[in-house]
Design an enzyme around this catalytic site. Structure first.
Site, mmCIF file in Angstrom:
data_model
loop_
_atom_site.group_PDB
_atom_site.id
_atom_site.type_symbol
_atom_site.label_atom_id
_atom_site.label_comp_id
_atom_site.label_asym_id
_atom_site.label_seq_id
_atom_site.Cartn_x
_atom_site.Cartn_y
_atom_site.Cartn_z
ATOM 1 N N TYR A 1 -7.864 5.175 -3.396
ATOM 2 C CA TYR A 1 -8.771 5.967 -2.568
ATOM 3 C C TYR A 1 -8.011 7.031 -1.803
ATOM 4 C CZ TYR A 1 -7.265 3.492 1.726
ATOM 5 O OH TYR A 1 -6.544 2.993 2.788
ATOM 6 N N GLU B 1 0.858 -1.187 0.000
ATOM 7 C CA GLU B 1 0.000 0.000 0.000
ATOM 8 C C GLU B 1 0.895 1.238 0.000
ATOM 9 O OE1 GLU B 1 -2.164 -0.104 3.661
ATOM 10 O OE2 GLU B 1 -2.312 -2.285 3.629
ATOM 11 N N GLU C 1 -4.090 6.969 -2.047
ATOM 12 C CA GLU C 1 -3.400 5.719 -1.731
ATOM 13 C C GLU C 1 -3.744 4.669 -2.768
ATOM 14 O OE1 GLU C 1 -3.678 2.171 1.514
ATOM 15 O OE2 GLU C 1 -3.073 4.130 2.306
ATOM 16 N N ARG D 1 -2.474 -11.426 9.121
ATOM 17 C CA ARG D 1 -1.854 -10.504 8.153
ATOM 18 C C ARG D 1 -0.825 -9.673 8.896
ATOM 19 N NH1 ARG D 1 -3.320 -4.913 6.174
ATOM 20 N NH2 ARG D 1 -4.853 -4.991 7.845
ATOM 21 N N HIS E 1 3.006 0.669 3.289
ATOM 22 C CA HIS E 1 2.790 -0.483 4.156
ATOM 23 C C HIS E 1 2.815 -1.761 3.335
ATOM 24 C CE1 HIS E 1 0.411 2.306 7.124
ATOM 25 N NE2 HIS E 1 1.683 2.650 6.984
ATOM 26 N N ASP F 1 -6.740 8.400 1.655
ATOM 27 C CA ASP F 1 -6.437 7.928 3.003
ATOM 28 C C ASP F 1 -5.559 8.962 3.699
ATOM 29 O OD1 ASP F 1 -6.313 6.246 5.217
ATOM 30 O OD2 ASP F 1 -4.538 5.210 4.480
ATOM 31 N N ASN G 1 2.074 -6.017 3.345
ATOM 32 C CA ASN G 1 1.214 -6.997 3.995
ATOM 33 C C ASN G 1 1.641 -8.399 3.588
ATOM 34 O OD1 ASN G 1 -0.955 -5.133 5.171
ATOM 35 N ND2 ASN G 1 -0.878 -4.482 3.036
ATOM 36 N N HIS H 1 1.198 -6.641 9.117
ATOM 37 C CA HIS H 1 1.084 -5.305 8.546
ATOM 38 C C HIS H 1 2.372 -4.553 8.877
ATOM 39 C CE1 HIS H 1 -1.059 -1.903 6.925
ATOM 40 N NE2 HIS H 1 -1.056 -1.236 8.057
ATOM 41 N N SER I 1 -3.486 0.767 -3.137
ATOM 42 C CA SER I 1 -3.254 -0.492 -2.436
ATOM 43 C C SER I 1 -3.292 -1.600 -3.471
ATOM 44 C CB SER I 1 -4.337 -0.731 -1.377
ATOM 45 O OG SER I 1 -4.301 0.262 -0.375
#
Length: 513
Positions: free
Chosen positions: A102, A10, A109, A247, A163, A104, A165, A249, A111
């Site tokens: 979207y 992300e 962002e 997950r 970020h 954020d 994941n 993160h 993702s």
């Protein structure tokens, strides 16, 4: 198995513009970010992106659940942590490649969709750059100039996240997972940092460092992502079958423009995760005396000579720490364990990791085509030699920002990439295809194909669901809790049989996705 697992990246993009409102005041980042997301959705068309008025399905979001076994009270949470609240004023779209684009925290962002290999992580991360560029082109046609930066700091105290994941087994005790990962995450910027001009959160001291995020990490373990940022984040929001998967993160990484750096970032961490999962007794014991301070010590020294202290009194450089982990992974591969059967992805990651570490020990400049912080530092040093500029010179800070500009006419990294001075792992055609085509071996294929095939009949989505209209015009939620379910191989025939969501839902009423 090996380094292959479900993973994704992300990226919150930096954003600037000279646009003003009716009062002559600059538009806020929130408004600008909304322009970017809406512009992409409008320019890409209804079969490439859901309308930005469509929803995100928050039903399975649990941002305050902590992996240490409790849930934070909402009354105690910072507003930035409440990411499970629908805000109809915030632009949001799900794309035909399975990604989410979207607004954020006042940033656009991107993702990426779920992928299963480090190379695919690179490809879909790069696709996000093209999504941003497409939005800018649409805005430019309307006479609105906006700039986007794939970076993590503005040089004035603000930091925004990239970020990662990773899907890991729920059976791995989180405390052990965190303990065994921390030294590796502290040292990883040596091979995965994007580089930064300035030391300290507001660049209060002149200098150059390896990582954009290092100075913003303030805790070893914690739930937050925008304040008191930890080395290991504890958010327990699996976006998968919860009793089976966790997950991980990861919020400590940098946004990177260099393909090899991105590959090393996700590939090396995935390898270490596999080591933790399959050879817990083989994970190096390099517990650090002060991990938060060690993050800065490693990042602040581009000579790579700085050492950090371990609990047992040893002094190790960042390269030493990473080599200790790499040697443990190499031993695990040599063990013949089923989880380490040779495959091309593992071979590529471990070969690159070994080559880069060996080169960094000889002379970091040898890695200028692969390791981003080295490439950036080399460029800045050449400018310093010509101009006589010190590290406190604002021209260097401006070049640092320009490095990450997504516009290929302005972005310094983009220019080096085009000139072949930053090694490319992905053909441009493969990256372009990833803008609209979802990965075929995860549930992202189902999500993306629903957007492409059914258009307005898809009203919302999330990582583990798609919300569609049934034959009576009612909203129906199709859950896909397993990330490796609903792949092209498994359900392409199902989607081929239906041109409308109504008939698709009728068949799904008696079958699992």
């Amino acid at each position: 198995m090996s380094v292959r697992r479900v993973m994704g990246i992300e990226t919150e993009l930096g954003i600037t513009s000279t646009q003003v409102d009716a009062r002559g005041e600059l538009l806020t980042p929130m408004l600008l970010s909304g322009q970017v997301v809406r512009a992409y959705a409008a320019g890409a068309g209804p079969r490439a992106a859901m309308p930005t008025g469509s929803g995100w399905d928050y039903a399975d979001e649990t941002p305050l659940r902590d992996a240490r076994g409790y849930e934070m009270a909402r009354a105690l949470a910072d507003v930035s942590q409440l990411t499970d609240v629908e805000d109809p004023t915030v632009a949001n779209s799900v794309l035909s490649n399975g990604a989410r684009f979207y607004v954020d925290h006042a940033h656009p962002e991107y993702s990426s969709p779920e992928v299963t290999s480090p190379r695919e992580a690179v490809r879909y991360d790069r696709a996000g750059e093209l999504v941003g560029l497409a939005a800018l082109r649409t805005l430019a046609q309307e006479g609105r100039e906006v700039r986007l930066y794939k970076n993590n700091v503005d040089g004035k105290g603000a930091s925004y996240g990239t970020h990662e994941n990773y899907l890991v087994p729920r059976s791995i005790p989180f405390e052990r997972l965190a303990r065994q990962l921390i030294p590796f995450l502290v040292a990883r910027p040596v091979i995965a940092g994007a580089g930064r001009v300035g030391l300290g959160q507001v660049s209060e001291r002149p200098g150059f460092q390896l990582s954009q995020r290092a100075d913003y990490l303030e805790a070893e373990v914690g739930l937050e992502t925008t304040l008191r940022r930890p080395i290991v984040n504890t958010r327990d929001e699996p976006h998968a079958t919860p009793h089976v998967h966790r997950r991980l993160h990861v919020i400590v990484g940098d946004a990177t423009m260099a393909d090899v750096t991105t590959l090393l970032a996700v590939g090396s961490l995935s390898a270490v995760l596999r080591l933790v999962e399959t050879h817990p007794d083989g994970v190096p014991d390099v517990a650090l005396a002060d991990p938060v301070q060690a993050v800065r010590q490693v990042s602040h020294d581009p000579t790579l000579r700085a050492t950090v202290e371990t609990v047992d009194g040893r002094r190790l450089t960042g390269v030493d720490v990473l080599e200790t982990y790499l040697e443990a992974v190499e031993r695990a591969v040599a063990s013949g364990h089923d989880a380490w059967r040779p495959d091309d992805d593992t071979t590529e990651v471990l070969t690159r990791w070994r080559q880069v570490l060996d080169a960094l020990r000889r002379d970091p400049a040898e890695c200028a085509g692969q390791v981003e912080w080295v490439a950036k530092l080399s460029l800045l040093e050449r400018y310093r030699e010509r101009s006589g500029a010190g590290w406190g010179d604002p021209r260097l800070a401006a070049m640092d920002i320009q490095w990450h500009d997504l516009d290929p006419q302005r972005g310094l990294a983009q220019k080096l990439r085009a000139a072949g001075r930053l090694e490319r792992l992905m053909p441009e055609g493969a990256v372009a295809a990833a803008v609209t085509e979802p990965p075929e071996d995860t549930r992202a294929w189902f999500r993306g194909e629903c957007v492409r095939r059914y258009g307005d009949d898809v009203r919302a989505a999330s990582w583990d669901s798609v919300v569609m209209l049934d034959e009576r015009g009612r909203l129906r939620r199709v859950q896909v809790p397993e990330p490796t379910a609903a792949t092209r191989e498994r359900i392409s025939g199902l989607l081929e049989r239906h041109t409308r969501t109504a008939t698709l839902l009728t068949e799904l009423a008696s079958e699992d996705v």
